[in-house]
Design an enzyme around this catalytic site. Structure first.
Site, PDB file in Angstrom:
ATOM      1  CD  GLU A 180      -3.203  -0.729   2.111  1.00 27.18           C
ATOM      2  OE1 GLU A 180      -2.960  -0.021   3.090  1.00 27.18           O
ATOM      3  OE2 GLU A 180      -4.307  -1.267   1.915  1.00 27.18           O
ATOM      4  CD  GLU A 218      -4.223  -5.821   2.716  1.00 29.63           C
ATOM      5  OE1 GLU A 218      -4.892  -5.067   3.458  1.00 29.63           O
ATOM      6  OE2 GLU A 218      -2.988  -5.768   2.640  1.00 29.63           O
TER       7      GLU A 218
END
Ligand code: GAL
Length: 639
Positions: free
Chosen positions: A144, A324
């Site tokens: 991320e 995710e």
């Protein structure tokens, strides 16, 4: 293509004697991918140049032996504590000039060349060891990018890097002074080495200075990623992925995506509704266990386009995944309700309906320790099944029975541009003007009309297959994009093509699009609770513009000023509220004969090549074509 499921797993968090059982339970739940390693640097290299790969070898072997395909993350989002002794100045610095210290994660500055070398080094070492391992079926770079506001660092390393970047871009301080308009307030520079970062100024810094710093910062993310990709590609043929975030615009994802094989994003629908999206409290209460009915779809469509930047020629977009997927309550939003039963299944099917190849749940087992101990997993901390595990298995079974649903080409193209997001961040002119918010408002209206949308990058060159295109808030349209917009019916604005690339006002004033005879002569931002009424009963909120010119007027404000004008390319001179967006787009559909729907509140559609999917985001059952769909239910029918 058969869709697949995966899960994120942290073998280093658990005793080794439960790994095999975990792996067997994953397989029994219908999971075929497992992502590991992205935060494990302190266990892989406990001391500088002292490696411990034995545990990771055994973890990979155990998971692989169970039949799972492993996605191995590079661990660079969490440099161990010793790294700071080696590189004391590697920490990012916030806009107030404070270092962002050790003790959580992402404590590095993208401009720090010493850390960049460490990132290449550890990536090369991992790829050397596992590049040919048959169990390693994909790689994830870092974790991320941008998370926790980490794209922009105001460090010494960033200052130096920015000065070099500017010198390369402008070649002479004079050229930079002209481009930025530095004669204003005597801001002229004689030397690139005198140019500081645009923080800690007395009042607002010059907008092009800010915009260039945002461009530079975005380039550093792309460079950092590209360096890891190069190391992996030399040693492995497995596809390389990054896991992007929701509502994150601080770097150009299309540029990062161009170096990767697959785009992925981390979808936390309930967390995002609470933490990251506008919406009145009643709306947020209604959807608190489901998430915003359009937010997931928006990002699916965005990241499909980012996946396409990686080179997939398919017209409907490139390869993309959910890396995710929220399984239960998270720990990080202001409020963290549990999903309605059924949502862990609905979210997965919605991703598949938008073209996802794989959906990985985060995480396998809830950790009983550290920052995320209140974050649910597929298992409870005591290893009992958590509610989402059964839904994961249900999806796995349904996938088995499902034919390849494909990814249909959409009727609507929506242009999304990261540079415009930075431009309006640098120069909002009205507190509510935000590029994501504007694009998302347009997108939501399409969804409420039941339309499929493709999000397209600002360098799109062919839009002729779309029934219509939307380009809201695009600061400066490139020549090819102007041409492309002219090949279909396009609605551009507000604020589109009204600036130069240096965020100044062009002469002639914009928009400057062939065949569109309008000029924005005045803009105003509108405070909350105020609005500009339109003659069709709708209203502009946040922003309105005054147009001059000879273009055909399609809609006026209640006091007679053009609100939409043009023919093939039309200009929208304001920010419509939600129902006005819907009216405008419904009228457009009617004009060109495009079928649209009137959907009950919370119901959403997605058409694939073969099927129509119907998603019920509402907390009560809703009816579609006489079929009752339970709360949090999914229904599909062949087209
Ligand atoms: C993501 C992150 C994961 C984990 C998760 C919790 O942003 O990539 O490492 O922190 O959030 O929801």
């Amino acid at each position: 293509m058969k869709r697949t499921l995966g899960v994120c797993y942290y073998p280093e968090h658990w005793p080794e004697d439960i790994w095999a059982d975990d792996a067997a339970r994953m397989v029994a739940a219908g999971i075929s991918w497992v992502r590991i390693g992205e935060f494990a640097w302190s266990r892989i290299e406990p001391k500088p140049d002292q490696f411990d790969f034995d545990w990771l070898d055994r973890a990979i072997d155990t998971l692989g032996a169970a039949g799972l395909k492993v996605i191995l993350g590079t661990p660079t989002a969490t440099p161990p504590r010793w790294m700071l002794d080696k590189h004391p100045d590697m920490l990012a610095v916030d806009a107030e000039g404070r270092p962002r210290g050790f003790g959580s994660r992402r404590h590095y500055c993208f401009s720090h060349q010493g850390y960049r070398a460490e990132s290449k080094r550890i990536t090369a070492i991992l790829a050397d060891r596992y590049g040919k391992d048959p169990h390693i079926a994909a790689w994830q770079t870092d974790n991320e990018y941008a998370c926790h506001d980490t794209t922009r660092s105001y460090s010494f390393a960033a200052t130096q890097g920015f000065q070099q970047w500017l010198a390369q871009k402008y070649q002479s301080p004079d050229a930079l002074n002209r481009a930025w308009g530095n004669v204003f307030w005597s801001m002229e520079y004689d030397d690139f080495a005198d140019i500081d970062l645009p923080n800690l100024t007395v009042t607002e810094p010059n907008h092009p200075h800010v915009l260039d710093f945002y461009r530079y910062s975005s380039d550093m993310v792309a460079d950092f990623n590209r360096e890891q990709v190069a190391e992996i590609r030399e040693r492995s043929t497995a596809p390389i992925i990054h896991n992007y975030m929701g509502r994150e615009t601080s770097f150009d994802h299309f540029k990062v995506g161009a170096d990767l094989d697959i785009a992925s994003w981390d979808s936390y629908p309930i967390g995002f509704l609470s933490d990251r999206l506008e919406g009145d409290p009643d709306f947020k209460a209604r959807f608190m266990r489901q998430g915003h009915p359009d937010n997931q779809a928006f990002h699916h469509d965005l990241y499909r386009a980012v996946g396409r930047a990686g080179g997939n020629p398919s017209p409907a977009g490139g390869r993309w995944w959910i890396m995710e997927q929220q399984p239960g309550p998270v720990n990080w939003a202001p409020y963290n309700p549990a999903p309605l039963p059924g949502m862990a299944r609905l979210w997965a099917w919605e991703a598949f309906a938008h073209g996802a190849e794989t959906v990985c749940y985060f995480r396998w087992r809830q950790a009983p320790f550290a920052q995320e101990q209140m974050h649910a997993g597929l298992l409870r901390p005591d290893s009992a099944d958590a509610p989402a595990l059964a839904e994961c298995l249900q999806v796995a079974r349904e996938i088995e029975d499902m034919p390849d649903v494909g990814t249909a080409k959409a009727d609507v193209a929506l242009v999304f541009d990261y540079e415009s997001a930075w431009a309006w961040e640098a120069q909002p002119q009205g507190a509510d003007f935000d590029q994501f918010r504007l694009a998302f408002a347009a997108y939501r209206a399409c969804r409420r009309l039941g339309l499929n949308v493709d999000i397209v990058p600002p360098n799109a060159t062919d839009l002729s297959d779309y029934k219509f295109a939307l380009a809201p808030g695009i600061m400066a349209l490139s020549a090819p994009l102007k041409k492309a917009l002219g090949t279909t019916l396009s609605l551009i604005g507000p604020r589109t093509d009204t600036k130069t690339e240096h965020i100044s006002i062009p002469t002639p004033m914009g928009p400057n699009v062939d065949g569109l005879d309008v000029t924005v002569t005045l803009t105003e931002s509108i405070p909350p609770q105020a609005s500009i009424p339109l003659e069709n009963g709708g209203q502009f909120v946040h922003w309105r513009e005054v147009l001059e010119g000879g273009a055909t007027v399609r809609l006026r404000t209640a006091d007679g000023i053009p609100a939409i004008a043009g023919d093939t390319v039309r200009y929208l001179a304001g920010w419509p509220d939600d129902s006005t967006w819907e009216t405008i787009l419904r009228d457009l559909c009617d004009e060109i004969g495009l079928t649209h729907h009137t959907l009950p509140d919370g119901l959403r559609l997605r058409d694939t090549d073969t099927h129509r999917f119907v998603f019920n985001y509402a907390p009560e059952p809703l009816t579609w074509n006489s079929t009752e769909i339970p709360a949090a239910g999914v229904h599909w029918e062949a087209l």
